[in-house]
Structure formats: structure tokens, C-alpha cells
Write a protein that holds these residues in place. Sequence first.
Motif, PDB file in Angstrom:
ATOM      1  N   HIS A 185     -30.343 -15.515 -52.591  1.00 22.09           N
ATOM      2  CA  HIS A 185     -28.427 -15.962 -51.858  1.00 22.09           C
ATOM      3  C   HIS A 185     -29.153 -16.515 -50.040  1.00 22.09           C
ATOM      4  O   HIS A 185     -28.425 -17.872 -49.618  1.00 22.09           O
ATOM      5  CB  HIS A 185     -28.335 -14.837 -51.289  1.00 22.09           C
ATOM      6  N   ARG A 186     -30.225 -15.780 -49.695  1.00 20.71           N
ATOM      7  CA  ARG A 186     -30.741 -16.102 -48.653  1.00 20.71           C
ATOM      8  C   ARG A 186     -31.898 -17.820 -49.070  1.00 20.71           C
ATOM      9  O   ARG A 186     -31.367 -18.425 -47.862  1.00 20.71           O
ATOM     10  CB  ARG A 186     -32.057 -15.085 -48.040  1.00 20.71           C
ATOM     11  N   ARG A 189     -28.774 -20.633 -48.583  1.00 22.97           N
ATOM     12  CA  ARG A 189     -28.382 -20.888 -47.404  1.00 22.97           C
ATOM     13  C   ARG A 189     -29.237 -20.954 -46.748  1.00 22.97           C
ATOM     14  O   ARG A 189     -28.908 -21.510 -45.698  1.00 22.97           O
ATOM     15  CB  ARG A 189     -27.670 -19.055 -47.191  1.00 22.97           C
ATOM     16  N   ARG A 240     -19.767 -24.311 -57.381  1.00 21.80           N
ATOM     17  CA  ARG A 240     -18.650 -23.871 -57.617  1.00 21.80           C
ATOM     18  C   ARG A 240     -19.541 -22.445 -56.050  1.00 21.80           C
ATOM     19  O   ARG A 240     -19.659 -21.929 -55.112  1.00 21.80           O
ATOM     20  CB  ARG A 240     -17.487 -23.262 -57.859  1.00 21.80           C
ATOM     21  N   ALA A 243     -21.810 -23.491 -53.430  1.00 23.62           N
ATOM     22  CA  ALA A 243     -21.084 -23.773 -52.123  1.00 23.62           C
ATOM     23  C   ALA A 243     -20.686 -22.586 -51.152  1.00 23.62           C
ATOM     24  O   ALA A 243     -21.036 -23.123 -50.470  1.00 23.62           O
ATOM     25  CB  ALA A 243     -19.705 -24.941 -52.931  1.00 23.62           C
ATOM     26  N   ARG A 244     -20.233 -21.808 -52.323  1.00 24.69           N
ATOM     27  CA  ARG A 244     -20.048 -20.696 -51.619  1.00 24.69           C
ATOM     28  C   ARG A 244     -20.627 -19.204 -51.093  1.00 24.69           C
ATOM     29  O   ARG A 244     -20.734 -19.498 -49.534  1.00 24.69           O
ATOM     30  CB  ARG A 244     -18.771 -19.565 -52.601  1.00 24.69           C
ATOM     31  N   LEU A 245     -22.294 -19.325 -51.149  1.00 21.44           N
ATOM     32  CA  LEU A 245     -22.953 -18.784 -50.917  1.00 21.44           C
ATOM     33  C   LEU A 245     -23.677 -20.053 -49.328  1.00 21.44           C
ATOM     34  O   LEU A 245     -23.825 -19.273 -48.575  1.00 21.44           O
ATOM     35  CB  LEU A 245     -23.702 -18.914 -51.725  1.00 21.44           C
ATOM     36  N   ARG A 246     -23.570 -21.191 -49.609  1.00 27.95           N
ATOM     37  CA  ARG A 246     -23.914 -22.134 -48.495  1.00 27.95           C
ATOM     38  C   ARG A 246     -22.585 -22.516 -47.423  1.00 27.95           C
ATOM     39  O   ARG A 246     -23.142 -22.596 -45.851  1.00 27.95           O
ATOM     40  CB  ARG A 246     -24.048 -23.117 -48.937  1.00 27.95           C
ATOM     41  N   GLY A 247     -21.656 -21.256 -47.741  1.00 26.99           N
ATOM     42  CA  GLY A 247     -20.510 -21.599 -46.567  1.00 26.99           C
ATOM     43  C   GLY A 247     -20.188 -23.368 -46.668  1.00 26.99           C
ATOM     44  O   GLY A 247     -19.110 -23.814 -45.758  1.00 26.99           O
ATOM     45  N   VAL A 248     -19.817 -24.566 -47.641  1.00 28.92           N
ATOM     46  CA  VAL A 248     -19.186 -25.097 -48.091  1.00 28.92           C
ATOM     47  C   VAL A 248     -18.220 -25.312 -48.986  1.00 28.92           C
ATOM     48  O   VAL A 248     -18.182 -24.553 -49.757  1.00 28.92           O
ATOM     49  CB  VAL A 248     -20.727 -26.422 -47.535  1.00 28.92           C
ATOM     50  N   SER A 249     -17.620 -27.239 -48.633  1.00 27.91           N
ATOM     51  CA  SER A 249     -16.800 -27.067 -50.058  1.00 27.91           C
ATOM     52  C   SER A 249     -16.823 -27.549 -51.090  1.00 27.91           C
ATOM     53  O   SER A 249     -18.874 -27.890 -51.557  1.00 27.91           O
ATOM     54  CB  SER A 249     -15.510 -28.249 -49.611  1.00 27.91           C
TER      55      SER A 249
END
Length: 265
Positions: A185-186, A189, A240, A243-249
Motif C-alpha cells: 500500500h505504501r 501510494r 479502482r 486509485a482508492r489507495l492513491r487518492g485519485v479517481s
Amino acid sequence: MSLTDSHVHLQDECFRDDLEEVIQRALSSGVRRMVCCGTNPEDWQRVSLICQDHPCLLPAYGVHPWFAGRLSEGWKDKLHALADRSAAIGEIGLDKLLCNENIEKQIDVFNTQLDICLEAGKPAIVHCLKAFGALMQTLSSRKENPRLLMHSYSGSAEFMRELGKFDVYFSFNGKMLQDNCKSMHRAIRNAPAGKILLETDSPYLTPPEEYLLQAAAEKNIKNDMGYLRNEPANIPLICRGAARLRGVSPEELERQTEENFQILF
């Protein structure tokens, strides 16, 4: 959506009975192309044949580190001959986790294939498990390296920064979406936006259930490791989640990964 699965093994036996269905399911889900990666001279012909029959499949040929100690005479010439007709050289690399034998032989075969990449002007698709020190030492000892795609990146965000001295891209698979994969996850990101790609590694590394296309899972076909078969049709759902993990759409990540693919390949 219009996405690329940057790493699949559709030549695998578990796709032999329903390959056409698998490819059509991927196209219908929004996957426009897939890079089909060979692992040793024994499967290169199968990769070539299915890619010839399906324009959405891009072939890559290489010797996976697991096979580095079992090569027959003439493999280099064969790979040279295929290089100009490939999207990349891969899957190649180093593995100290599942194949901690013949690491010197692995390095020798890896270097040979990196040289072929340079001669052909192709990127390398790199497998690296618990061998990041050996990878850095190998790359640093060379006068020149090709562009690299770290397949199914599982290293740390810190090592990602170390690799920044080379022309390296990072491909992430659906396993990173598991709740307990905190280091992955890190990594995703912190991955540079201009260096990210997505993959399934089908039929392996099946993502958590919520990131599986139901139609791809309903047959309950297993891969040779005994897990539910992964398919390229899962890439939009993986996008999807990433994108959620990166904070983008998802749309932004889709656009970015497609742009990155065009630059790398």
C-alpha cells in the motif's frame, strides 16, 4: 474504460479450454490490450501463436529465473530472433525466495537478456523476489541498462526511490489490495505517477473477492498453485482499488497508466 494488462500468461494450460472466452471477457470489461509474457523457450511458440491470432495480445519472450539453470544450447539465438517481434524481453529477473539456487547463473542469464534488450531497443519485464540487493548490484555494475518494468512490484517505497537512478517503471497487481499488504500500500501510494502500470499476472496473484469480476470467477477454475484463476478482465476493478489507495479517481489512474504504457512500450 480503456486499460492495459501489462503482464499475463495466457499461454498457461488453465486457459487452453476457454482462451477465446477469457479474451472476449477482458475486452468486454474494458481491457484493450494485454502483454503475454513467456517464461522459457518451451512456451515461446505458444505465446507467439496466440498473439498472432489475437491482435489485442502483445508478445514478450524471456527466461524466468526459475529456468535459468535448465537452458539448452541455442536459447540466446532463439531469443535474439524473437526480440524484434516482441513488445519486451520478459519475464526475466532474479529470485532468492522461491529459487535460491544458482543465483550466479540467474545473474548471468539476466545480464545476457538485458544485453538483448539493448540491442533490440526493447524494455525488460523484471521479476525480483527477495533479490533486491543482487538486482541493484547487477544493474549498477553494467555500463548501460534498458528501460525496466518491475513486474508485480513487492519491494518497499524506499527501494523504489533507490531504483530511481535507473529508467524503471513499476507494475502493481491485485494482491496489493489485500488489507494486510501494508508495505505494498505504501509503495503504490509513493510510486511516481509517471512510472505506474497495472497488471493481473493471470492466472496467478488473484485479487481479493471484491476486486474479481463475477463472470471471471464463476467457473471456479484453479491455477496450478491451487488458487482461483486470475484473468485480465479483473484489471478495471484492480484499477479502482489502486486509485482508492492513491487518492485519485479511477479515470485519472486509467489515463496515467495508459500514457505510461505508451511511453515504456
